[in-house]
Design a protein around this motif. Structure first.
Motif, PDB file in Angstrom:
ATOM      1  N   LEU A 298     -12.623  -9.420  -4.591  1.00 13.18           N
ATOM      2  CA  LEU A 298     -12.544  -8.665  -3.350  1.00 13.18           C
ATOM      3  C   LEU A 298     -11.187  -8.003  -3.268  1.00 13.18           C
ATOM      4  N   PHE A 299     -11.184  -6.736  -2.980  1.00  9.22           N
ATOM      5  CA  PHE A 299      -9.940  -5.980  -2.910  1.00  9.22           C
ATOM      6  C   PHE A 299      -9.753  -5.511  -1.472  1.00  9.22           C
ATOM      7  N   HIS A 300      -8.589  -5.785  -0.927  1.00  9.17           N
ATOM      8  CA  HIS A 300      -8.290  -5.415   0.457  1.00  9.17           C
ATOM      9  C   HIS A 300      -7.078  -4.493   0.466  1.00  9.17           C
ATOM     10  N   VAL A 301      -7.264  -3.279   0.945  1.00 14.59           N
ATOM     11  CA  VAL A 301      -6.195  -2.282   0.889  1.00 14.59           C
ATOM     12  C   VAL A 301      -5.201  -2.388   2.036  1.00 14.59           C
ATOM     13  N   GLU A 302      -5.517  -3.128   3.080  1.00 14.26           N
ATOM     14  CA  GLU A 302      -4.648  -3.114   4.261  1.00 14.26           C
ATOM     15  C   GLU A 302      -3.219  -3.569   3.954  1.00 14.26           C
ATOM     16  N   HIS A 303      -3.050  -4.529   3.058  1.00 17.13           N
ATOM     17  CA  HIS A 303      -1.699  -4.974   2.699  1.00 17.13           C
ATOM     18  C   HIS A 303      -0.931  -3.856   1.992  1.00 17.13           C
ATOM     19  N   LEU A 304      -1.618  -3.121   1.147  1.00 13.66           N
ATOM     20  CA  LEU A 304      -0.982  -2.031   0.399  1.00 13.66           C
ATOM     21  C   LEU A 304      -0.633  -0.873   1.323  1.00 13.66           C
ATOM     22  N   ILE A 305      -1.538  -0.532   2.206  1.00 10.60           N
ATOM     23  CA  ILE A 305      -1.288   0.550   3.169  1.00 10.60           C
ATOM     24  C   ILE A 305      -0.117   0.180   4.073  1.00 10.60           C
ATOM     25  N   ALA A 306      -0.082  -1.076   4.507  1.00  8.31           N
ATOM     26  CA  ALA A 306       1.012  -1.527   5.380  1.00  8.31           C
ATOM     27  C   ALA A 306       2.347  -1.512   4.648  1.00  8.31           C
TER      28      ALA A 306
ATOM     29  N   ALA B 274       3.250   0.272   1.973  1.00  7.44           N
ATOM     30  CA  ALA B 274       3.650   1.665   1.726  1.00  7.44           C
ATOM     31  C   ALA B 274       4.092   2.328   3.032  1.00  7.44           C
ATOM     32  N   GLY B 275       3.367   2.083   4.097  1.00  7.85           N
ATOM     33  CA  GLY B 275       3.731   2.648   5.398  1.00  7.85           C
ATOM     34  C   GLY B 275       5.095   2.175   5.865  1.00  7.85           C
ATOM     35  N   TYR B 276       5.393   0.907   5.627  1.00 12.81           N
ATOM     36  CA  TYR B 276       6.704   0.361   5.965  1.00 12.81           C
ATOM     37  C   TYR B 276       7.806   1.129   5.237  1.00 12.81           C
ATOM     38  N   CYS B 277       7.491   1.583   4.033  1.00 15.89           N
ATOM     39  CA  CYS B 277       8.459   2.321   3.211  1.00 15.89           C
ATOM     40  C   CYS B 277       8.408   3.825   3.460  1.00 15.89           C
ATOM     41  N   GLY B 278       7.561   4.249   4.387  1.00 16.95           N
ATOM     42  CA  GLY B 278       7.485   5.666   4.729  1.00 16.95           C
ATOM     43  C   GLY B 278       6.613   6.494   3.799  1.00 16.95           C
ATOM     44  N   ILE B 279       5.699   5.842   3.096  1.00 22.21           N
ATOM     45  CA  ILE B 279       4.830   6.547   2.155  1.00 22.21           C
ATOM     46  C   ILE B 279       3.376   6.313   2.542  1.00 22.21           C
ATOM     47  N   GLU B 280       2.581   7.361   2.451  1.00 19.75           N
ATOM     48  CA  GLU B 280       1.144   7.234   2.665  1.00 19.75           C
ATOM     49  C   GLU B 280       0.460   7.338   1.307  1.00 19.75           C
ATOM     50  N   LEU B 281      -0.336   6.344   0.984  1.00 18.42           N
ATOM     51  CA  LEU B 281      -1.040   6.328  -0.292  1.00 18.42           C
ATOM     52  C   LEU B 281      -2.339   7.120  -0.188  1.00 18.42           C
ATOM     53  N   SER B 282      -2.594   7.942  -1.199  1.00 19.22           N
ATOM     54  CA  SER B 282      -3.827   8.725  -1.234  1.00 19.22           C
ATOM     55  C   SER B 282      -4.995   7.838  -1.658  1.00 19.22           C
ATOM     56  N   THR B 283      -6.198   8.359  -1.521  1.00 21.99           N
ATOM     57  CA  THR B 283      -7.388   7.649  -1.969  1.00 21.99           C
ATOM     58  C   THR B 283      -7.310   7.385  -3.466  1.00 21.99           C
ATOM     59  N   ASP B 284      -6.828   8.364  -4.237  1.00 24.17           N
ATOM     60  CA  ASP B 284      -6.683   8.186  -5.679  1.00 24.17           C
ATOM     61  C   ASP B 284      -5.681   7.072  -5.988  1.00 24.17           C
ATOM     62  N   GLN B 285      -4.569   7.033  -5.288  1.00 26.72           N
ATOM     63  CA  GLN B 285      -3.573   5.985  -5.534  1.00 26.72           C
ATOM     64  C   GLN B 285      -4.138   4.607  -5.188  1.00 26.72           C
TER      65      GLN B 285
ATOM     66  N   ALA C 290       1.503  -5.420  -3.001  1.00 25.41           N
ATOM     67  CA  ALA C 290       2.235  -5.014  -1.795  1.00 25.41           C
ATOM     68  C   ALA C 290       3.716  -5.343  -1.939  1.00 25.41           C
ATOM     69  N   ASP C 291       4.018  -6.512  -2.503  1.00 27.85           N
ATOM     70  CA  ASP C 291       5.406  -6.901  -2.743  1.00 27.85           C
ATOM     71  C   ASP C 291       6.096  -5.886  -3.658  1.00 27.85           C
ATOM     72  N   SER C 292       5.391  -5.436  -4.685  1.00 27.86           N
ATOM     73  CA  SER C 292       5.955  -4.434  -5.594  1.00 27.86           C
ATOM     74  C   SER C 292       6.227  -3.123  -4.873  1.00 27.86           C
ATOM     75  N   LEU C 293       5.308  -2.726  -4.001  1.00 21.39           N
ATOM     76  CA  LEU C 293       5.486  -1.465  -3.270  1.00 21.39           C
ATOM     77  C   LEU C 293       6.700  -1.498  -2.343  1.00 21.39           C
ATOM     78  N   LEU C 294       7.112  -2.675  -1.918  1.00 27.27           N
ATOM     79  CA  LEU C 294       8.276  -2.774  -1.032  1.00 27.27           C
ATOM     80  C   LEU C 294       9.572  -2.320  -1.698  1.00 27.27           C
ATOM     81  N   PHE C 295       9.580  -2.224  -3.031  1.00 24.58           N
ATOM     82  CA  PHE C 295      10.740  -1.672  -3.722  1.00 24.58           C
ATOM     83  C   PHE C 295      10.939  -0.194  -3.374  1.00 24.58           C
TER      84      PHE C 295
END
Length: 160
Positions: free
Chosen positions: A11-19, A21-32, A67-72
């Motif tokens: 099961l893959f949940h995108v909410e952690h990734l969106i959050a 990236a959003g914290y870092c000021g980036i919006e992830l596309s559907t492709d990403q 999500a932890d990686s995206l926080l960089f």
């Protein structure tokens, strides 16, 4: 209570990734997001079989690893080049490369086996902004541009 493992169920949940990236000021596309899901599935299957990630980690890949990686992203302001030292199976470098397609990523690890696995997932994800370098961190010379690392270097080692 014993935990039941169901092979093939992921099961893959995108909410952690969106959050993250959003914290870092980036919006992830559907492709990403799709590439991040493909990467998570790869980690949960090939990554676990290769011993690069523990089987218990499959249930928390999005939250604990991706999500932890995206926080960089907080410390990176669209640089030309980023080096991921001691990348293992691509954390944090691969998620960052997905999020920053205009930045070149050099994924460094001493294990040729892990580098070969990384090359495979880079092909699967069609990440043209990634290259791999099988080398000991201590053998790198000169100042490196921007460095990221997860649990492979102490802060003093990163600064030297």
């Amino acid at each position: 209570m014993a935990r039941v493992s169901r092979p093939g169920l992921f099961l893959f949940h995108v909410e952690h990734l969106i959050a993250a990236a959003g914290y870092c000021g980036i919006e992830l596309s559907t492709d990403q997001l799709s590439r991040l899901e493909t990467y998570a599935r790869w980690l949960a299957s090939e990554g676990v079989r290769a011993g690069g990630i523990g089987p218990a980690e499959s249930d928390r890949l999005e939250r604990r690893h991706l999500a932890d990686s995206l926080l960089f992203l907080v410390g990176l302001d669209q640089p030309e080049e980023v080096w991921d030292l001691g990348t293992g199976l691509g954390l944090p470098g691969v998620p960052l490369a997905i999020a920053m397609p205009d930045t070149r990523f050099v994924l460094v690890d001493r294990s040729v086996r892990r580098i070969e696995l990384l090359r495979r997932v880079i092909r699967i994800l069609d990440l043209e902004n990634c290259e791999t370098l099988p080398i000991q961190i201590d053998d790198l010379e000169g100042p490196l541009p921007n460095i990221v690392a997860r649990a492979s270097l102490s802060p003093s080692q990163m600064l030297s």
